[in-house]
Design a protein around this motif. Structure first.
Motif, PDB file in Angstrom:
ATOM      1  N   VAL A  61      13.090  -9.821  11.092  1.00  0.00           N
ATOM      2  CA  VAL A  61      12.580  -8.461  10.922  1.00  0.00           C
ATOM      3  C   VAL A  61      12.094  -8.237   9.495  1.00  0.00           C
ATOM      4  O   VAL A  61      11.014  -7.684   9.267  1.00  0.00           O
ATOM      5  CB  VAL A  61      13.659  -7.430  11.300  1.00  0.00           C
ATOM      6  N   LEU A  62      12.873  -8.692   8.517  1.00  0.00           N
ATOM      7  CA  LEU A  62      12.467  -8.512   7.131  1.00  0.00           C
ATOM      8  C   LEU A  62      11.216  -9.318   6.791  1.00  0.00           C
ATOM      9  O   LEU A  62      10.369  -8.878   6.004  1.00  0.00           O
ATOM     10  CB  LEU A  62      13.606  -8.899   6.187  1.00  0.00           C
ATOM     11  N   GLY A  63      11.094 -10.506   7.399  1.00  0.00           N
ATOM     12  CA  GLY A  63       9.893 -11.300   7.172  1.00  0.00           C
ATOM     13  C   GLY A  63       8.650 -10.583   7.672  1.00  0.00           C
ATOM     14  O   GLY A  63       7.615 -10.551   6.985  1.00  0.00           O
ATOM     15  N   LYS A  64       8.745  -9.978   8.858  1.00  0.00           N
ATOM     16  CA  LYS A  64       7.597  -9.236   9.388  1.00  0.00           C
ATOM     17  C   LYS A  64       7.328  -7.982   8.565  1.00  0.00           C
ATOM     18  O   LYS A  64       6.168  -7.624   8.319  1.00  0.00           O
ATOM     19  CB  LYS A  64       7.855  -8.852  10.845  1.00  0.00           C
ATOM     20  N   ALA A  65       8.395  -7.315   8.113  1.00  0.00           N
ATOM     21  CA  ALA A  65       8.213  -6.110   7.301  1.00  0.00           C
ATOM     22  C   ALA A  65       7.521  -6.432   5.986  1.00  0.00           C
ATOM     23  O   ALA A  65       6.655  -5.677   5.518  1.00  0.00           O
ATOM     24  CB  ALA A  65       9.561  -5.446   7.053  1.00  0.00           C
ATOM     25  N   GLU A  66       7.859  -7.547   5.378  1.00  0.00           N
ATOM     26  CA  GLU A  66       7.227  -7.936   4.113  1.00  0.00           C
ATOM     27  C   GLU A  66       5.754  -8.280   4.316  1.00  0.00           C
ATOM     28  O   GLU A  66       4.910  -7.964   3.470  1.00  0.00           O
ATOM     29  CB  GLU A  66       7.972  -9.115   3.505  1.00  0.00           C
ATOM     30  N   LYS A  67       5.434  -8.922   5.439  1.00  0.00           N
ATOM     31  CA  LYS A  67       4.028  -9.213   5.735  1.00  0.00           C
ATOM     32  C   LYS A  67       3.246  -7.918   5.953  1.00  0.00           C
ATOM     33  O   LYS A  67       2.107  -7.775   5.484  1.00  0.00           O
ATOM     34  CB  LYS A  67       3.932 -10.103   6.978  1.00  0.00           C
ATOM     35  N   ASP A  68       3.855  -6.965   6.658  1.00  0.00           N
ATOM     36  CA  ASP A  68       3.188  -5.676   6.878  1.00  0.00           C
ATOM     37  C   ASP A  68       2.999  -4.934   5.563  1.00  0.00           C
ATOM     38  O   ASP A  68       1.964  -4.287   5.356  1.00  0.00           O
ATOM     39  CB  ASP A  68       4.007  -4.821   7.849  1.00  0.00           C
ATOM     40  N   LEU A  69       3.983  -5.033   4.662  1.00  0.00           N
ATOM     41  CA  LEU A  69       3.855  -4.367   3.362  1.00  0.00           C
ATOM     42  C   LEU A  69       2.751  -5.008   2.528  1.00  0.00           C
ATOM     43  O   LEU A  69       1.998  -4.309   1.834  1.00  0.00           O
ATOM     44  CB  LEU A  69       5.190  -4.434   2.617  1.00  0.00           C
ATOM     45  N   SER A  70       2.629  -6.326   2.599  1.00  0.00           N
ATOM     46  CA  SER A  70       1.537  -7.007   1.892  1.00  0.00           C
ATOM     47  C   SER A  70       0.183  -6.583   2.433  1.00  0.00           C
ATOM     48  O   SER A  70      -0.782  -6.426   1.664  1.00  0.00           O
ATOM     49  CB  SER A  70       1.706  -8.527   2.015  1.00  0.00           C
ATOM     50  N   ALA A  71       0.115  -6.374   3.758  1.00  0.00           N
ATOM     51  CA  ALA A  71      -1.136  -5.904   4.357  1.00  0.00           C
ATOM     52  C   ALA A  71      -1.480  -4.496   3.879  1.00  0.00           C
ATOM     53  O   ALA A  71      -2.648  -4.180   3.621  1.00  0.00           O
ATOM     54  CB  ALA A  71      -1.021  -5.933   5.884  1.00  0.00           C
ATOM     55  N   VAL A  72      -0.478  -3.638   3.750  1.00  0.00           N
ATOM     56  CA  VAL A  72      -0.708  -2.291   3.213  1.00  0.00           C
ATOM     57  C   VAL A  72      -1.244  -2.369   1.792  1.00  0.00           C
ATOM     58  O   VAL A  72      -2.181  -1.649   1.416  1.00  0.00           O
ATOM     59  CB  VAL A  72       0.602  -1.464   3.253  1.00  0.00           C
ATOM     60  N   THR A  73      -0.677  -3.267   0.998  1.00  0.00           N
ATOM     61  CA  THR A  73      -1.125  -3.421  -0.397  1.00  0.00           C
ATOM     62  C   THR A  73      -2.560  -3.915  -0.468  1.00  0.00           C
ATOM     63  O   THR A  73      -3.391  -3.373  -1.201  1.00  0.00           O
ATOM     64  CB  THR A  73      -0.198  -4.391  -1.149  1.00  0.00           C
ATOM     65  N   ASP A  74      -2.865  -4.939   0.319  1.00  0.00           N
ATOM     66  CA  ASP A  74      -4.183  -5.580   0.233  1.00  0.00           C
ATOM     67  C   ASP A  74      -5.286  -4.722   0.847  1.00  0.00           C
ATOM     68  O   ASP A  74      -6.425  -4.727   0.351  1.00  0.00           O
ATOM     69  CB  ASP A  74      -4.143  -6.948   0.920  1.00  0.00           C
ATOM     70  N   GLN A  75      -4.984  -3.992   1.913  1.00  0.00           N
ATOM     71  CA  GLN A  75      -6.021  -3.260   2.636  1.00  0.00           C
ATOM     72  C   GLN A  75      -6.164  -1.816   2.176  1.00  0.00           C
ATOM     73  O   GLN A  75      -7.287  -1.345   1.949  1.00  0.00           O
ATOM     74  CB  GLN A  75      -5.728  -3.283   4.144  1.00  0.00           C
ATOM     75  N   PHE A  76      -5.062  -1.120   2.025  1.00  0.00           N
ATOM     76  CA  PHE A  76      -5.128   0.329   1.813  1.00  0.00           C
ATOM     77  C   PHE A  76      -4.888   0.730   0.355  1.00  0.00           C
ATOM     78  O   PHE A  76      -5.608   1.578  -0.171  1.00  0.00           O
ATOM     79  CB  PHE A  76      -4.114   1.024   2.734  1.00  0.00           C
ATOM     80  N   VAL A  77      -3.900   0.123  -0.288  1.00  0.00           N
ATOM     81  CA  VAL A  77      -3.692   0.436  -1.706  1.00  0.00           C
ATOM     82  C   VAL A  77      -4.876  -0.064  -2.537  1.00  0.00           C
ATOM     83  O   VAL A  77      -5.303   0.599  -3.480  1.00  0.00           O
ATOM     84  CB  VAL A  77      -2.368  -0.174  -2.208  1.00  0.00           C
ATOM     85  N   SER A  78      -5.413  -1.210  -2.186  1.00  0.00           N
ATOM     86  CA  SER A  78      -6.575  -1.723  -2.914  1.00  0.00           C
ATOM     87  C   SER A  78      -7.777  -0.795  -2.764  1.00  0.00           C
ATOM     88  O   SER A  78      -8.559  -0.621  -3.709  1.00  0.00           O
ATOM     89  CB  SER A  78      -6.927  -3.124  -2.404  1.00  0.00           C
ATOM     90  N   ARG A  79      -7.931  -0.176  -1.595  1.00  0.00           N
ATOM     91  CA  ARG A  79      -9.030   0.764  -1.409  1.00  0.00           C
ATOM     92  C   ARG A  79      -8.838   2.001  -2.288  1.00  0.00           C
ATOM     93  O   ARG A  79      -9.796   2.533  -2.857  1.00  0.00           O
ATOM     94  CB  ARG A  79      -9.126   1.178   0.057  1.00  0.00           C
ATOM     95  N   LEU A  80      -7.595   2.457  -2.405  1.00  0.00           N
ATOM     96  CA  LEU A  80      -7.307   3.584  -3.290  1.00  0.00           C
ATOM     97  C   LEU A  80      -7.609   3.232  -4.739  1.00  0.00           C
ATOM     98  O   LEU A  80      -8.186   4.037  -5.481  1.00  0.00           O
ATOM     99  CB  LEU A  80      -5.841   3.994  -3.138  1.00  0.00           C
ATOM    100  N   VAL A  81      -7.237   2.022  -5.136  1.00  0.00           N
ATOM    101  CA  VAL A  81      -7.482   1.592  -6.519  1.00  0.00           C
ATOM    102  C   VAL A  81      -8.982   1.565  -6.809  1.00  0.00           C
ATOM    103  O   VAL A  81      -9.428   1.997  -7.879  1.00  0.00           O
ATOM    104  CB  VAL A  81      -6.843   0.208  -6.758  1.00  0.00           C
ATOM    105  N   LYS A  82      -9.784   1.092  -5.874  1.00  0.00           N
ATOM    106  CA  LYS A  82     -11.234   1.046  -6.070  1.00  0.00           C
ATOM    107  C   LYS A  82     -11.827   2.442  -6.179  1.00  0.00           C
ATOM    108  O   LYS A  82     -12.753   2.678  -6.954  1.00  0.00           O
ATOM    109  CB  LYS A  82     -11.892   0.269  -4.930  1.00  0.00           C
ATOM    110  N   GLU A  83     -11.300   3.372  -5.394  1.00  0.00           N
ATOM    111  CA  GLU A  83     -11.797   4.747  -5.467  1.00  0.00           C
ATOM    112  C   GLU A  83     -11.478   5.394  -6.806  1.00  0.00           C
ATOM    113  O   GLU A  83     -12.239   6.228  -7.301  1.00  0.00           O
ATOM    114  CB  GLU A  83     -11.202   5.588  -4.337  1.00  0.00           C
ATOM    115  N   LEU A  84     -10.369   5.011  -7.398  1.00  0.00           N
ATOM    116  CA  LEU A  84      -9.941   5.630  -8.656  1.00  0.00           C
ATOM    117  C   LEU A  84     -10.539   4.962  -9.885  1.00  0.00           C
ATOM    118  O   LEU A  84     -10.383   5.474 -10.993  1.00  0.00           O
ATOM    119  CB  LEU A  84      -8.408   5.602  -8.759  1.00  0.00           C
ATOM    120  N   GLN A  85     -11.211   3.834  -9.693  1.00  0.00           N
ATOM    121  CA  GLN A  85     -11.795   3.135 -10.833  1.00  0.00           C
ATOM    122  C   GLN A  85     -12.920   3.969 -11.451  1.00  0.00           C
ATOM    123  O   GLN A  85     -13.737   4.556 -10.755  1.00  0.00           O
ATOM    124  CB  GLN A  85     -12.358   1.779 -10.410  1.00  0.00           C
ATOM    125  N   GLY A  86     -12.935   4.030 -12.777  1.00  0.00           N
ATOM    126  CA  GLY A  86     -14.007   4.722 -13.476  1.00  0.00           C
ATOM    127  C   GLY A  86     -13.956   6.223 -13.385  1.00  0.00           C
ATOM    128  O   GLY A  86     -14.967   6.891 -13.615  1.00  0.00           O
TER     129      GLY A  86
END
Length: 282
Positions: free
Chosen positions: A95-120
């Motif tokens: 369960v923890l292995g799957k949760a960590e993979k899902d958290l990495s997906a949140v970071t790469d897909q959605f948090v990264s999009r937020l970071v790009k929007e906030l740039q500049g």
């Protein structure tokens, strides 16, 4: 004599006809609208206003995109939290292995999009737009770390994972202390639910570890200077205290009742006893 004097007086009092025309022309010229030309100052002010309006229009458009990105982070971080709550002593690693993979997906897909929007941009002006998503992300990340190692994921550690998301040469997005503490306060609520679930599954020792962890967090936050100044944090501190009391009451009830507690009814464990009486084969 009198008539001649009156006639001379009337001539003096009568308006002179040759002065009427210049006065009339002057009045007409003053009443007529003259073509108005824009001065240099007015031109500068108009351009400045247009630039100011464009800035705010772009900022509002960016705010809408940031709100959408924050909402996606919130939804997917909650999925990670729900995944962790499926954990038991039998499937913890899976369960923890799957949760960590899902958290990495949140970071790469959605948090990264937020970071790009906030740039500049002046991202501090948009904090209210993305703060809920960041708090939920902190909650999910710290929950995974606690279930994995039993420790707390610090602000520096979570910000280190966000550094690769920023483009080279631009300012890196970093979670501020306020959003981190607000997410940490929400974490205690999820730990309370996790502790109650573990007690119902017979994992009393794990519930006691959670109780001590939440107690330490609450104690440290109460010692933090000016922690109650913000209305959001004050409300969450009150909720945190309620969660801590629920965990302590649950652990205390199990400690007091002792042998009355039945971890798994009908357990085949040879060491399991019901009210101190060994199982009897029928």
């Amino acid at each position: 004599m009198l008539s001649s004097s009156l006639s001379r007086l009337s001539l003096l009092m009568a308006p002179k006809p040759h002065r009427l025309r210049p006065l009339a022309e002057t009045a007409l010229q003053s009443s007529a609208k003259k073509p108005r030309t824009m001065t240099t100052t007015e031109t500068y002010m108009t351009k400045g206003f247009e630039k100011y309006a464009d800035y705010f229009n772009n900022l509002n458009d960016k705010r809408e995109r940031v709100v959408k990105a924050s909402r996606d982070i919130t939804i997917n971080s909650k999925k990670v939290i729900f995944q962790v709550h499926r954990m038991s002593k039998y499937n913890k690693e899976e369960v923890l292995g799957k949760a960590e993979k899902d958290l990495s997906a949140v970071t790469d897909q959605f948090v990264s999009r937020l970071v790009k929007e906030l740039q500049g941009s002046d991202f501090w002006k948009l904090r209210r737009a993305y703060s809920p998503g960041v708090q939920e992300y902190v909650e999910a990340a710290t929950l995974c770390e606690f279930c994995k190692s039993g420790g707390l994921l610090t602000l520096n550690e979570i910000n280190a994972t966000l550094l690769p998301l920023s483009d080279t040469g631009l300012e890196a997005f970093q979670i501020n202390l306020s959003d981190y503490l607000l997410g940490l306060a929400d974490l205690t609520g999820e730990l309370m639910r996790l502790a109650i679930g573990r007690i119902s599954d017979g994992e009393v020792d794990f519930a006691k570890i959670i109780c001590k962890f939440v107690r330490d967090i609450y104690r440290e936050l109460t010692l933090f200077p000016n922690i109650d100044d913000g209305s959001d944090m004050k409300t969450k501190m009150d909720t945190m205290l309620q969660s801590l009391i629920k965990i302590e009451n649950a652990c205390f009830s199990i400690h007091v009742r002792g042998s009355e507690y039945i971890p798994l009814l009908g357990s085949s464990d040879p060491s399991y006893t019901l009210f101190g009486v060994p199982d009897i084969d029928l």
